[in-house]
Write an enzyme that holds these catalytic residues in place. Structure first.
Site, short mmCIF file in Angstrom:
data_model
loop_
_atom_site.label_atom_id
_atom_site.label_comp_id
_atom_site.label_asym_id
_atom_site.label_seq_id
_atom_site.Cartn_x
_atom_site.Cartn_y
_atom_site.Cartn_z
N THR B 14 -5.18 28.36 -7.85
CA THR B 14 -4.87 27.07 -8.51
C THR B 14 -5.89 26.01 -8.17
OG1 THR B 14 -2.61 27.70 -7.99
CG2 THR B 14 -2.92 25.49 -8.87
N LEU B 16 -7.22 23.02 -5.61
CA LEU B 16 -6.46 22.05 -4.82
C LEU B 16 -5.61 21.20 -5.78
CD1 LEU B 16 -5.85 21.22 -2.01
CD2 LEU B 16 -7.81 19.68 -2.03
N HIS B 17 -4.63 21.84 -6.37
CA HIS B 17 -3.75 21.13 -7.32
C HIS B 17 -2.31 21.42 -6.98
CE1 HIS B 17 -7.24 20.45 -9.69
NE2 HIS B 17 -7.46 21.72 -9.87
N ALA B 18 -1.42 20.81 -7.72
CA ALA B 18 0.01 21.09 -7.67
C ALA B 18 0.49 21.41 -6.27
CB ALA B 18 0.29 22.21 -8.66
N PRO B 20 -0.45 23.49 -3.78
CA PRO B 20 -1.39 23.41 -2.67
C PRO B 20 -1.71 21.97 -2.28
CG PRO B 20 -2.09 25.12 -4.20
CD PRO B 20 -0.91 24.42 -4.83
#
Lengths: 128, 93
Positions: B14, B16-18, B20
């Site tokens: 993913t 470094l989004h959502a 994480p």
């Protein structure tokens, strides 16, 4: 101050509200009280102050409730629901001027680390 | 108080989004130290405790990031955060 700030998601669509709650659950986890309210009493698209009030009550804690809304009616009916609260609690429910989905995830993240209602709303409103 | 630093690669699909990003921010908030991070090679430094700023970086998978902490528990903060990134945010990718 007991409890973390509750996150109420208000949308014209029950599906949008439910989906946003699912995203908050998946991304932030279950330690934050988060629920969604959507649709009018007839089951169509719209919002309803009574349902929103019930949503606020279901999330209530001393830390208060942050409300995320989508379009106009959601905000107006949320304001009406807040007016229905008793004086003492009215100040501990705030509507965030933020996008409903991103705002909810951000607000929930902030709430999960024990931030105050003001900090939770400010974080959500920081999102451009 | 010298700053503690580390460089780690974000390999989680993913990026470094959502989730994480949420996990990193929540962990960072648990430390007293002031912690900042930036995407390498030339990203701007941002406050690692601000979920909005971390998410706004939109760091893709494969990007290397630099972490920096200053304060009493700076070393633990750097170790904790680098470990989280290296363990793919404790998720099976």
């Amino acid at each position: 101050m007991s409890g973390t700030v509750g996150i109420l998601i208000v949308s014209h669509s029950p599906k949008v509200a439910e989906g946003a709650v699912d995203m908050v659950r998946q991304m932030v986890g279950d330690e934050v009280a988060c629920t969604g309210v959507g649709g009018d009493p007839a089951g169509g698209l719209g919002t309803d102050a009574e349902k929103i009030l019930a949503g606020i009550e279901s999330l209530w804690s001393e830390a208060g409730v942050a409300v995320l809304v989508d379009l106009g009616g959601a905000e107006m009916n949320s304001e009406m629901a807040i007016e229905m609260l008793d004086e003492a609690r009215r100040g501990r429910v705030r509507i965030a001027a933020a996008p409903v989905v991103e705002g909810a995830v951000i607000a929930a993240t902030e709430a999960s680390s024990g931030s105050t209602l003001a900090e939770v709303v400010a974080a959500a409103e920081e999102w451009r | 108080m010298a700053a503690e630093r580390a460089r780690v690669r974000v390999d989680h699909p993913t990026g470094l989004h959502a989730r994480p990003a949420v996990k990193l921010t929540k962990l960072a908030k648990g430390f007293e130290a002031s912690i900042r991070l930036r995407g390498l090679p030339d990203g701007a430094w941002i406050d690692a405790k601000s979920i909005v700023k971390v998410m706004a970086l939109k760091l893709k998978t494969g990007t290397e990031i630099e972490l920096e902490a200053e304060g009493a528990d700076a070393a633990e903060a750097i170790a904790g955060l680098s470990g989280l990134v290296e363990r793919n945010f404790d998720e099976h990718g």
